[in-house]
Design a protein around this motif. Sequence first.
Motif, PDB file in Angstrom:
ATOM      1  N   CYS A  14       0.824  -1.212   0.000  1.00 16.85           N
ATOM      2  CA  CYS A  14       0.000   0.000   0.000  1.00 16.85           C
ATOM      3  C   CYS A  14       0.856   1.259   0.000  1.00 16.85           C
ATOM      4  CB  CYS A  14      -0.934  -0.010   1.211  1.00 16.85           C
ATOM      5  SG  CYS A  14      -2.099   1.379   1.237  1.00 16.85           S
ATOM      6  N   SER A  93      -3.134   1.516  -4.131  1.00 14.36           N
ATOM      7  CA  SER A  93      -3.589   2.801  -3.651  1.00 14.36           C
ATOM      8  C   SER A  93      -4.492   2.614  -2.441  1.00 14.36           C
ATOM      9  CB  SER A  93      -4.330   3.544  -4.772  1.00 14.36           C
ATOM     10  OG  SER A  93      -4.531   4.897  -4.413  1.00 14.36           O
ATOM     11  N   PRO A  97      -9.647   6.004  -4.324  1.00 14.30           N
ATOM     12  CA  PRO A  97      -8.460   6.374  -5.082  1.00 14.30           C
ATOM     13  C   PRO A  97      -8.660   7.709  -5.809  1.00 14.30           C
ATOM     14  CG  PRO A  97      -9.683   4.693  -6.257  1.00 14.30           C
ATOM     15  CD  PRO A  97     -10.386   4.892  -4.951  1.00 14.30           C
ATOM     16  N   CYS A 102      -5.230  10.000  -1.578  1.00 19.56           N
ATOM     17  CA  CYS A 102      -4.049   9.171  -1.843  1.00 19.56           C
ATOM     18  C   CYS A 102      -2.764   9.835  -1.378  1.00 19.56           C
ATOM     19  CB  CYS A 102      -3.974   8.853  -3.326  1.00 19.56           C
ATOM     20  SG  CYS A 102      -5.311   7.797  -3.909  1.00 19.56           S
ATOM     21  N   ASP A 243      -0.042   8.190  -7.525  1.00 20.50           N
ATOM     22  CA  ASP A 243      -0.951   8.054  -6.391  1.00 20.50           C
ATOM     23  C   ASP A 243      -2.037   7.008  -6.583  1.00 20.50           C
ATOM     24  OD1 ASP A 243      -1.899   9.670  -8.444  1.00 20.50           O
ATOM     25  OD2 ASP A 243      -2.949  11.072  -7.131  1.00 20.50           O
ATOM     26  N   HIS A 244      -2.510   6.811  -7.783  1.00 20.96           N
ATOM     27  CA  HIS A 244      -3.609   5.880  -8.057  1.00 20.96           C
ATOM     28  C   HIS A 244      -3.648   5.592  -9.552  1.00 20.96           C
ATOM     29  CE1 HIS A 244      -5.780   9.299  -9.730  1.00 20.96           C
ATOM     30  NE2 HIS A 244      -5.600   9.966  -8.582  1.00 20.96           N
ATOM     31  N   HIS A 256     -11.389   8.094 -12.191  1.00 18.96           N
ATOM     32  CA  HIS A 256     -10.849   7.222 -11.142  1.00 18.96           C
ATOM     33  C   HIS A 256     -11.685   7.438  -9.894  1.00 18.96           C
ATOM     34  CE1 HIS A 256      -8.767  10.772  -9.405  1.00 18.96           C
ATOM     35  NE2 HIS A 256      -8.519  11.095 -10.673  1.00 18.96           N
ATOM     36  N   ASN A 259     -13.322   1.074  -6.493  1.00 18.53           N
ATOM     37  CA  ASN A 259     -12.545   0.048  -5.786  1.00 18.53           C
ATOM     38  C   ASN A 259     -12.313  -1.157  -6.695  1.00 18.53           C
ATOM     39  OD1 ASN A 259     -11.158  -1.106  -3.660  1.00 18.53           O
ATOM     40  ND2 ASN A 259     -12.991  -1.925  -2.677  1.00 18.53           N
ATOM     41  N   ASP A 263      -8.164   1.229 -10.906  1.00 22.13           N
ATOM     42  CA  ASP A 263      -7.947   2.475 -10.187  1.00 22.13           C
ATOM     43  C   ASP A 263      -7.062   2.310  -8.955  1.00 22.13           C
ATOM     44  OD1 ASP A 263      -9.738   3.455 -12.020  1.00 22.13           O
ATOM     45  OD2 ASP A 263     -11.045   4.417 -10.555  1.00 22.13           O
ATOM     46  N   MET A 264      -7.095   1.131  -8.347  1.00 25.31           N
ATOM     47  CA  MET A 264      -6.375   0.915  -7.089  1.00 25.31           C
ATOM     48  C   MET A 264      -4.920   0.499  -7.286  1.00 25.31           C
ATOM     49  SD  MET A 264      -8.355   1.597  -4.493  1.00 25.31           S
ATOM     50  CE  MET A 264      -7.653   0.688  -3.104  1.00 25.31           C
ATOM     51  N   THR A 266      -1.224   0.840  -8.942  1.00 17.07           N
ATOM     52  CA  THR A 266      -0.297   1.720  -9.632  1.00 17.07           C
ATOM     53  C   THR A 266       1.095   1.077  -9.567  1.00 17.07           C
ATOM     54  OG1 THR A 266       0.519   3.995  -9.807  1.00 17.07           O
ATOM     55  CG2 THR A 266       0.089   3.157  -7.580  1.00 17.07           C
TER      56      THR A 266
END
Length: 273
Positions: A14, A93, A97, A102, A243-244, A256, A259, A263-264, A266
């Motif tokens: 994370c 992320s 997100p 983030c 960040d995401h 974005h 969940n 999107d989550m 990166t």
Amino acid sequence: MVTDLALTQFNDICINRVASTILSLLDLPKGDRMADPIEKVLNTASDKFSGEKCDRVFMYNPDAIAYWIYHKYQSKFFTGTDSESDLILPMLSVFPPVTPACFGSMYSGLLPPEHGIQSYTKPVLKCQTLFDRLIEEGKKVAIVSTSGDSISLIFLERKMDYFIYKTVGECNRKAEELVKEDKYDVIILYNTNYDYWMHRSSPTGLPALRALKANITEYLALKEIITNEWKFKHKTALAFAPDHGCHRWLGLLGNHGINEPCDMNTVHFWTFI
């Protein structure tokens, strides 16, 4: 290589572990509530520097670059980042997100319910952050960001230097200038351009891809400048740390905030110079 299977699952590490990682790289203790540091980053730095700690950290924060974008364009755009980085980490992320939540997590070491930003709002964080810990330890910190964006707002009211400009180009030139001035222990540079064009042209639209290529070019330029300016004076950690992620929305646009792995997930690149 990134596998297609990885794009349907959530990554493990994370982004809220970045704050304590930076502190550990600098041989500083983390805040009491911060998530633990990323051992792979610390071990890679230790191997590169023969056990010595860093004394400079430069965080390059391009916005919204998804893991699936890295997968899709790895051979076309990311060959330089792959070859020039010491460590490539699939990252997870936080939910939601969205940018302020983030970066609030990335630089506080806390999850959104803990630091308080749980939607697309940009209040000044009152919790302890990476920047508070650095200031407590006597470190000089600079944030370089475009005006109105999350990083330029949510970490205000601290005894560090803020360089806020209208354009990404101005930000990049200032950050490169700060490297040459060599006054700061930690520099944060935010670039909004991929996120801006992703929302308007889809994540794979030509304007977005031009911005993606520009982000990669800037990271490689920073590596060259830091190598030229700091290699024989400092031990530096340089990170490319989005960040995401993002997803296509309404056919022609990008968005974005959901969940889902798009999107989550990166990806972060770390280089030790």
